[in-house]
Design a protein around this motif. Structure first.
Motif, PDB file in Angstrom:
ATOM      1  N   TYR A 110     -11.570 -57.296 -35.399  1.00 11.78           N
ATOM      2  CA  TYR A 110     -10.816 -56.616 -34.346  1.00 11.78           C
ATOM      3  C   TYR A 110      -9.323 -56.677 -34.677  1.00 11.78           C
ATOM      4  O   TYR A 110      -8.726 -57.755 -34.682  1.00 11.78           O
ATOM      5  CB  TYR A 110     -11.083 -57.275 -32.993  1.00 11.78           C
ATOM      6  CG  TYR A 110     -12.513 -57.143 -32.524  1.00 11.78           C
ATOM      7  CD1 TYR A 110     -12.929 -56.000 -31.848  1.00 11.78           C
ATOM      8  CD2 TYR A 110     -13.443 -58.150 -32.757  1.00 11.78           C
ATOM      9  CE1 TYR A 110     -14.237 -55.863 -31.409  1.00 11.78           C
ATOM     10  CE2 TYR A 110     -14.758 -58.028 -32.324  1.00 11.78           C
ATOM     11  CZ  TYR A 110     -15.149 -56.887 -31.653  1.00 11.78           C
ATOM     12  OH  TYR A 110     -16.457 -56.762 -31.224  1.00 11.78           O
ATOM     13  N   ASN A 121     -14.097 -60.733 -29.910  1.00 14.84           N
ATOM     14  CA  ASN A 121     -13.315 -59.996 -28.914  1.00 14.84           C
ATOM     15  C   ASN A 121     -13.693 -60.548 -27.540  1.00 14.84           C
ATOM     16  O   ASN A 121     -14.611 -60.062 -26.888  1.00 14.84           O
ATOM     17  CB  ASN A 121     -13.632 -58.501 -29.006  1.00 14.84           C
ATOM     18  CG  ASN A 121     -12.583 -57.639 -28.331  1.00 14.84           C
ATOM     19  OD1 ASN A 121     -11.385 -57.916 -28.423  1.00 14.84           O
ATOM     20  ND2 ASN A 121     -13.017 -56.577 -27.662  1.00 14.84           N
ATOM     21  N   ASN A 196     -18.293 -53.829 -26.444  1.00 12.59           N
ATOM     22  CA  ASN A 196     -17.314 -54.262 -27.436  1.00 12.59           C
ATOM     23  C   ASN A 196     -16.612 -55.572 -27.066  1.00 12.59           C
ATOM     24  O   ASN A 196     -15.742 -56.037 -27.805  1.00 12.59           O
ATOM     25  CB  ASN A 196     -16.264 -53.175 -27.662  1.00 12.59           C
ATOM     26  CG  ASN A 196     -16.881 -51.925 -28.261  1.00 12.59           C
ATOM     27  OD1 ASN A 196     -17.778 -52.009 -29.092  1.00 12.59           O
ATOM     28  ND2 ASN A 196     -16.418 -50.764 -27.821  1.00 12.59           N
ATOM     29  N   ASP A 198     -17.227 -59.450 -26.662  1.00 15.56           N
ATOM     30  CA  ASP A 198     -18.243 -60.393 -27.116  1.00 15.56           C
ATOM     31  C   ASP A 198     -18.576 -61.484 -26.102  1.00 15.56           C
ATOM     32  O   ASP A 198     -19.596 -62.150 -26.221  1.00 15.56           O
ATOM     33  CB  ASP A 198     -17.786 -61.054 -28.427  1.00 15.56           C
ATOM     34  CG  ASP A 198     -17.731 -60.056 -29.571  1.00 15.56           C
ATOM     35  OD1 ASP A 198     -18.671 -59.248 -29.687  1.00 15.56           O
ATOM     36  OD2 ASP A 198     -16.752 -60.072 -30.339  1.00 15.56           O
ATOM     37  N   ASN A 295     -12.357 -53.150 -23.732  1.00 17.51           N
ATOM     38  CA  ASN A 295     -13.588 -52.638 -24.329  1.00 17.51           C
ATOM     39  C   ASN A 295     -13.327 -51.482 -25.291  1.00 17.51           C
ATOM     40  O   ASN A 295     -14.219 -51.076 -26.045  1.00 17.51           O
ATOM     41  CB  ASN A 295     -14.553 -52.199 -23.228  1.00 17.51           C
ATOM     42  CG  ASN A 295     -15.928 -51.867 -23.745  1.00 17.51           C
ATOM     43  OD1 ASN A 295     -16.562 -52.676 -24.406  1.00 17.51           O
ATOM     44  ND2 ASN A 295     -16.398 -50.665 -23.440  1.00 17.51           N
ATOM     45  N   ASP A 296     -12.108 -50.938 -25.302  1.00 13.94           N
ATOM     46  CA  ASP A 296     -11.786 -49.832 -26.206  1.00 13.94           C
ATOM     47  C   ASP A 296     -11.663 -50.275 -27.658  1.00 13.94           C
ATOM     48  O   ASP A 296     -11.721 -49.441 -28.568  1.00 13.94           O
ATOM     49  CB  ASP A 296     -10.466 -49.174 -25.781  1.00 13.94           C
ATOM     50  CG  ASP A 296     -10.577 -48.435 -24.455  1.00 13.94           C
ATOM     51  OD1 ASP A 296     -11.709 -48.069 -24.084  1.00 13.94           O
ATOM     52  OD2 ASP A 296      -9.543 -48.242 -23.797  1.00 13.94           O
ATOM     53  N   THR A 297     -11.474 -51.573 -27.898  1.00 16.39           N
ATOM     54  CA  THR A 297     -11.291 -52.074 -29.260  1.00 16.39           C
ATOM     55  C   THR A 297     -12.636 -52.255 -29.939  1.00 16.39           C
ATOM     56  O   THR A 297     -13.570 -52.820 -29.362  1.00 16.39           O
ATOM     57  CB  THR A 297     -10.542 -53.423 -29.242  1.00 16.39           C
ATOM     58  OG1 THR A 297      -9.320 -53.275 -28.538  1.00 16.39           O
ATOM     59  CG2 THR A 297     -10.245 -53.898 -30.657  1.00 16.39           C
ATOM     60  N   THR A 298     -12.757 -51.783 -31.171  1.00 16.84           N
ATOM     61  CA  THR A 298     -14.002 -51.918 -31.939  1.00 16.84           C
ATOM     62  C   THR A 298     -13.732 -52.594 -33.273  1.00 16.84           C
ATOM     63  O   THR A 298     -12.595 -52.675 -33.733  1.00 16.84           O
ATOM     64  CB  THR A 298     -14.638 -50.536 -32.192  1.00 16.84           C
ATOM     65  OG1 THR A 298     -13.713 -49.733 -32.940  1.00 16.84           O
ATOM     66  CG2 THR A 298     -14.978 -49.842 -30.882  1.00 16.84           C
ATOM     67  N   ARG A 299     -14.787 -53.084 -33.899  1.00 13.41           N
ATOM     68  CA  ARG A 299     -14.661 -53.721 -35.216  1.00 13.41           C
ATOM     69  C   ARG A 299     -14.332 -52.685 -36.294  1.00 13.41           C
ATOM     70  O   ARG A 299     -14.927 -51.606 -36.333  1.00 13.41           O
ATOM     71  CB  ARG A 299     -15.950 -54.449 -35.598  1.00 13.41           C
ATOM     72  CG  ARG A 299     -16.227 -55.699 -34.779  1.00 13.41           C
ATOM     73  CD  ARG A 299     -17.457 -56.433 -35.314  1.00 13.41           C
ATOM     74  NE  ARG A 299     -17.807 -57.598 -34.506  1.00 13.41           N
ATOM     75  CZ  ARG A 299     -17.346 -58.834 -34.709  1.00 13.41           C
ATOM     76  NH1 ARG A 299     -16.517 -59.058 -35.728  1.00 13.41           N
ATOM     77  NH2 ARG A 299     -17.708 -59.818 -33.931  1.00 13.41           N
TER      78      ARG A 299
END
Length: 547
Positions: A110, A121, A196, A198, A295-299
């Motif tokens: 992330y 995350n 997204n 964890d 939740n907008d952040t992704t790997r």
């Protein structure tokens, strides 16, 4: 590796037993005069009282009684002793490992606005003072259940107790009742509302008020380290209002670590809001809004130089310095050569190896800071009647680590051979790539808590006796020093380095396997055993209390 014994350094005058050796065993020109349990040591010369005992090429003790050649070295005839240290010339030349096999490897992490990359995350719920622990627990429980993060792993145990109680009431209890649920019948993990994110974690503690100003500032710095941590998406901070750990101090510490801090953060003060119900309702509403944003952040792919690995040990044994620790040291050197960061902490467990470590510091100033912190810590420990020699636990001694210097010499091998780029005082943040020394206690959880607070986005934790220690936001990977432990406690041990003692794997092979596992865990492909079991240990350090 010799399957029976090992003399670690040519200058050592004691030898390690790799297996149980009975009295009378002939080993070259030495005949054992005592039974030597595995992990313990025997004399390879005659010792008189006062003679120096050396291992790993350094002083680790002094004889308190005569020890004949081939006799058992134990707490009955050896006491702690360590060498002195002073400022020497820099010794930063090292054998840089070949990292061509890792140069193009990445992990899925992330990416944060400050350039760091997280291996997780998480949303944090943080009390500024212990008075808010109940409210933190309430918010955590509600969010966990309703958002799909709650898995009741106690159902199996509850079923077992119910069956035992029924058997007892009927008069049929014989010790075998209560089989519980089979693995096939255990409930499935719930579906998450925010895929997204964890997890939602909390940092309960017993500090924040009535302590020293030093502890108040240290706590705020530690909490700021977690809030700004690359594995953290955002945070909810609960304050009572009148405590020593004020919101203003926390914000100052956040600014030190990330002047452009932009993560979603909720800060509420109970004495300003009023009733507890209204306080909790506001916290839940604002936290939910923050979760939507997080939740907008992704790997996304990241190079390995974005890894910051904490190097930890706990429940150490006589094999720690022979298998898991030196293998971790080799892995550390690979990461450093790739431009990553590693953190070696537990200053009471660097006693006796200060000279070699200070010589490896890149500048005189860095070396002087290390020696100054070591001296101040040792003096403070002695002032409360407990010097570094008190560090080894009963388990350490039972399994062959009979002095602090002996334990330290093996523990320091986790740091490999690279130059030391920086020395940090608790709870400062890692800002430089390379090997960083961080002043913490030897206490496992306090040290792990501190390493993560300083920026470790994953921790590799070696153990010879076994420990379930985890962390709320960073994966903690356990590496066993011996195969027997791995087989016995497979639910909490991730990697077995006992293969080195068994002779089926080299240190280099283990280091590579360890790094591969780190990459998989950092990418979210494998869960650390501590995370699977939901171990979320968090203990801030009160300066001068712990060894």
């Amino acid at each position: 590796m010799n399957t029976k014994v090992l003399q670690i350094h040519p200058g050592d005058n004691i030898t390690v037993a790799l297996t149980n050796l009975p009295k009378g065993t002939v080993l070259g020109d030495v005949t054992l005069l005592d039974d030597i349990p595995a992990k313990h040591k025997f004399a390879n010369k005659d010792f008189a009282p006062g003679d120096k005992v050396t291992m790993y090429g350094v002083l680790v003790g002094k004889a308190t009684a005569a020890i004949p050649r081939g006799g058992l070295v134990s707490v009955k005839n050896v006491m702690h002793a360590a060498g002195s240290y002073e400022l020497h010339q820099r010794n930063t030349q090292w054998d840089v490992p070949d990292v061509s096999a890792w140069a193009d490897r990445t992990f899925m992490g992330y990416h944060r606005a400050d350039g760091s990359v997280g291996t997780g995350n998480f949303w944090l719920i943080v009390p500024l003072v212990f008075c808010e622990n109940k409210n933190v627990q309430t918010i955590h429980t509600v969010l966990q259940k309703e958002l799909g993060y709650y898995y009741d792993n106690s159902i199996d145990l509850q079923r077992q107790v119910s069956e035992m109680a029924s058997a007892y009431k009927s008069g049929s209890f014989n010790g075998d009742a209560g089989a519980g649920l089979s693995a096939d019948n255990k409930p499935a993990a719930p579906e998450r509302l925010f895929p997204n994110i964890d997890g939602i974690k909390f940092l309960n503690h017993t500090m924040g008020c009535a302590g020293t100003r030093e502890d108040t500032r240290g706590l705020c710095g530690l909490l700021a380290g977690y809030i700004t941590h690359p594995n953290v998406a955002g945070a909810t901070v609960l304050s009572l209002g009148c405590q020593n750990a004020q919101i203003k101090i926390l914000q100052e510490e956040i600014d030190k670590r990330d002047a452009a801090f932009s993560k979603p953060m909720v800060i509420l003060e109970q004495q300003d809001v009023g009733t507890e119900e209204e306080f909790l309702r506001r916290a839940l509403k604002q936290t939910f809004a923050g979760l939507v944003k997080a939740n907008d952040t992704t790997r996304q792919p990241a190079p390995l130089n974005k890894l910051c690995v904490g190097l930890e040990c706990g429940g150490s044994d006589g094999f720690s310095g022979l298998s898991a620790n030196p293998a971790l040291g080799l892995m550390s050197d690979i990461l450093v050569a790739l431009g990553g960061s590693v953190i070696l902490s537990e200053f009471p467990e660097l006693c006796g190896v200060e000279q070699g470590l200070s010589d490896r510091c890149i500048t005189d100033e860095v070396a002087q800071r290390f020696m100054g912190l070591m001296t101040a810590y040792a003096d403070k420990a002695r002032s409360v009647g407990s010097g570094f020699e008190s560090n080894p636990s009963a388990g350490n001694v039972r399994d062959g680590l009979i002095t602090d210097a002996m334990k330290s010499a093996g523990a320091a091998r986790k740091g490999g051979n690279s130059p030391i780029t920086d020395v940090l005082d608790y709870p400062e943040k890692v800002t430089k790539p390379g090997l960083n020394l961080l002043c913490t206690p030897g206490s496992d959880v306090e040290s792990t808590t501190a390493e993560v607070g300083s920026g470790a986005n994953i921790v590799v934790f070696t153990t010879g006796l076994g420990t379930p220690t985890g962390n709320p936001v960073a994966p903690v990977l356990k590496v066993s020093t011996n195969t027997a432990l791995f087989n016995k406690m497979s639910d909490i041990i991730d990697i077995n380095a006992g293969t080195i003692i068994d002779g089926t794997e080299t240190l280099q092979q283990m280091a590579g396997r360890m790094l591969n596992h780190v990459i998989e865990v950092a990418s979210g492909n494998i869960k650390a055993k501590a995370d699977t079991a939901d171990h979320n240990d968090f203990i801030p350090w009160k300066r001068g209390i712990s060894l």
